[in-house]
Design an enzyme around this catalytic site. Structure first.
Site, PDB file in Angstrom:
ATOM      1  N   ILE A   3       4.961  63.411  -6.436  1.00  0.00           N
ATOM      2  CA  ILE A   3       5.104  61.950  -6.359  1.00  0.00           C
ATOM      3  C   ILE A   3       5.805  61.529  -5.070  1.00  0.00           C
ATOM      4  O   ILE A   3       5.438  60.522  -4.458  1.00  0.00           O
ATOM      5  CB  ILE A   3       5.861  61.470  -7.617  1.00  0.00           C
ATOM      6  CG1 ILE A   3       4.973  61.681  -8.852  1.00  0.00           C
ATOM      7  CG2 ILE A   3       6.288  60.017  -7.493  1.00  0.00           C
ATOM      8  CD1 ILE A   3       5.722  61.761 -10.168  1.00  0.00           C
TER       9      ILE A   3
ATOM     10  N   SER B 199      12.749  58.223 -15.777  1.00  0.00           N
ATOM     11  CA  SER B 199      11.751  58.907 -16.617  1.00  0.00           C
ATOM     12  C   SER B 199      11.801  58.339 -18.028  1.00  0.00           C
ATOM     13  O   SER B 199      12.878  57.937 -18.509  1.00  0.00           O
ATOM     14  CB  SER B 199      12.068  60.399 -16.666  1.00  0.00           C
ATOM     15  OG  SER B 199      11.255  61.036 -17.632  1.00  0.00           O
TER      16      SER B 199
ATOM     17  N   TYR C 191      17.195  67.487 -19.256  1.00  0.00           N
ATOM     18  CA  TYR C 191      16.469  66.773 -18.183  1.00  0.00           C
ATOM     19  C   TYR C 191      16.604  65.263 -18.422  1.00  0.00           C
ATOM     20  O   TYR C 191      16.906  64.504 -17.502  1.00  0.00           O
ATOM     21  CB  TYR C 191      15.007  67.209 -18.186  1.00  0.00           C
ATOM     22  CG  TYR C 191      14.104  66.369 -17.313  1.00  0.00           C
ATOM     23  CD1 TYR C 191      14.139  66.494 -15.928  1.00  0.00           C
ATOM     24  CD2 TYR C 191      13.215  65.450 -17.868  1.00  0.00           C
ATOM     25  CE1 TYR C 191      13.306  65.710 -15.117  1.00  0.00           C
ATOM     26  CE2 TYR C 191      12.393  64.669 -17.083  1.00  0.00           C
ATOM     27  CZ  TYR C 191      12.435  64.806 -15.711  1.00  0.00           C
ATOM     28  OH  TYR C 191      11.627  64.032 -14.920  1.00  0.00           O
TER      29      TYR C 191
ATOM     30  N   LYS D 263      18.270  62.288 -16.021  1.00  0.00           N
ATOM     31  CA  LYS D 263      17.555  61.063 -15.620  1.00  0.00           C
ATOM     32  C   LYS D 263      18.287  59.819 -16.134  1.00  0.00           C
ATOM     33  O   LYS D 263      18.351  58.793 -15.461  1.00  0.00           O
ATOM     34  CB  LYS D 263      16.120  61.113 -16.145  1.00  0.00           C
ATOM     35  CG  LYS D 263      15.259  62.077 -15.384  1.00  0.00           C
ATOM     36  CD  LYS D 263      15.007  61.527 -13.997  1.00  0.00           C
ATOM     37  CE  LYS D 263      14.445  62.541 -13.052  1.00  0.00           C
ATOM     38  NZ  LYS D 263      14.197  62.002 -11.711  1.00  0.00           N
TER      39      LYS D 263
END
Ligand SMILES: NC(=O)c1ccc[n+]([C@@H]2O[C@H](COP(=O)([O-])OP(=O)(O)OC[C@H]3O[C@@H](n4cnc5c(N)ncnc54)[C@H](OP(=O)(O)O)[C@@H]3O)[C@@H](O)[C@H]2O)c1
Length: 301
Positions: free
Chosen positions: A25, A145, A170, A174
């Site tokens: 990205i 996210s 994770y 985020k």
């Protein structure tokens, strides 16, 4: 098939730093910004992978104005060196680089948990040290996210060893990055600067147009992945809400953008909802203090 019409060169004269711009990205953010005439600074930890990305962008945008900035977000020394080396005014900083790690013992070179250390603390230290280089109306865009909703965020245990799934950790990294964004937006409420978050939805390499030297995917795998296009998208599509957050006149300080389609997995950029937790004033202030204490990097007063 006809080639896509060229994008308007509306970002000429603007300089934008994208972290992790050599792949995925971040690469697509860099290519899309360069195609619109921006000078793009690619913040990358590998000179070889950065050079491959520069060559790939130039296959699409021959006159792209690009510079590579060595940057390893897993090292506070590297972050400090990168901030000291910038030496030019930045109109936007896109905090895109990110890791997912299954290994609980994985650490940054400063000994922080790899995901929290890279995805959040590295970007926190970077933005703090870039402040003197930010244009008066600069934007800082963090890449969040959907996974921020899978975790609870406790600033007091930010760097504690984690339990539970790696997806949860994770998500915690985020959520921390996003809570930092919204806290910064409150601190900038009387400034023309904007602190914004955006997420790419669900973006995968097999649906991404090929670029030389980047995430090479066989024709067979691409064919297998084609039906998933109904639900998810390529990394070029994942870049769109992030580029939108960095450039669009429709964006305001404290926004959160993502794909507007089903489950926010794909689709055109739309304003989306972030959890109450990452928008919490109390959590944002405590997280900021914890990050300053852990990294020993302070934002200028
Ligand atoms: N793909 C998705 O569906 C999705 C969904 C939600 C959020 N995101 C977020 O979007 C961002 C980009 O994801 P992606 O799918 O494009 O991932 P990716 O293809 O794995 O690319 C990650 C990029 O981050 C860089 N990076 C990792 N650790 C770094 C470090 N210590 N210092 C500097 N750069 C580092 C990588 O550089 P190297 O090549 O050197 O490793 C690479 O350029 C991440 O923040 C991710 O969490 C992605």
């Amino acid at each position: 098939m006809d080639a896509a019409p060229p994008l308007p060169r509306d970002l000429r004269g603007r300089t934008m730093l994208v972290t992790g711009a050599n792949a995925g990205i971040g690469y697509w953010c860099a290519e899309q910004l360069a195609a619109r005439g921006a000078r793009v600074v690619l913040g990358c930890r590998s000179p070889e992978r950065a050079a491959t990305a520069v060559t790939a962008i130039r296959t699409q945008v021959p006159d792209a104005d690009l510079r590579v900035l060595p940057l390893d977000l897993g090292s506070l020394d590297s972050v400090a060196e990168a901030a000291a080396d910038v030496g030019e005014r930045l109109d936007a900083v896109v905090c895109n680089a990110g890791v997912k790690a299954a290994d609980r013992s994985a650490r940054t070179s400063d000994g922080f948990d790899l995901m929290v250390g890279t995805n959040f603390l590295g970007h926190f230290a970077l933005v703090a040290q870039l402040e003197p280089h930010l244009a008066p109306d600069a934007r800082v865009v963090t890449v969040g996210s959907i996974a921020h909703r899978f975790a609870t965020l406790d600033p007091a245990t930010l760097d504690a060893p984690w339990t539970g799934s790696s997806l949860r950790q994770y998500g915690r990294s985020k959520a921390a990055l996003m809570a930092f964004t919204f806290e910064q937006s409150r601190r900038w409420s009387r400034s023309p600067r904007m602190s914004v978050s955006a997420h790419p939805g669900y973006a995968i390499d097999p649906l991404t147009p090929p670029r030389p030297g980047l995430a090479e995917v066989s024709g067979f795998v691409r064919a297998l992945a084609t039906p998933t296009r109904m639900l998810v998208q390529g990394k070029d599509g994942g870049a769109l809400p992030i580029v939108h957050a960095a450039t669009s006149g429709a964006v305001t300080n404290g926004d959160y953008w993502g794909p507007g389609g089903l489950l926010e997995f794909r689709g055109a950029p739309a304003r989306v909802a972030a959890s109450e937790e990452v928008r919490s004033t109390a959590i944002g202030a405590a997280l900021w203090a914890a990050a300053e204490s852990i990294t020993r990097v302070r934002f200028p007063d």
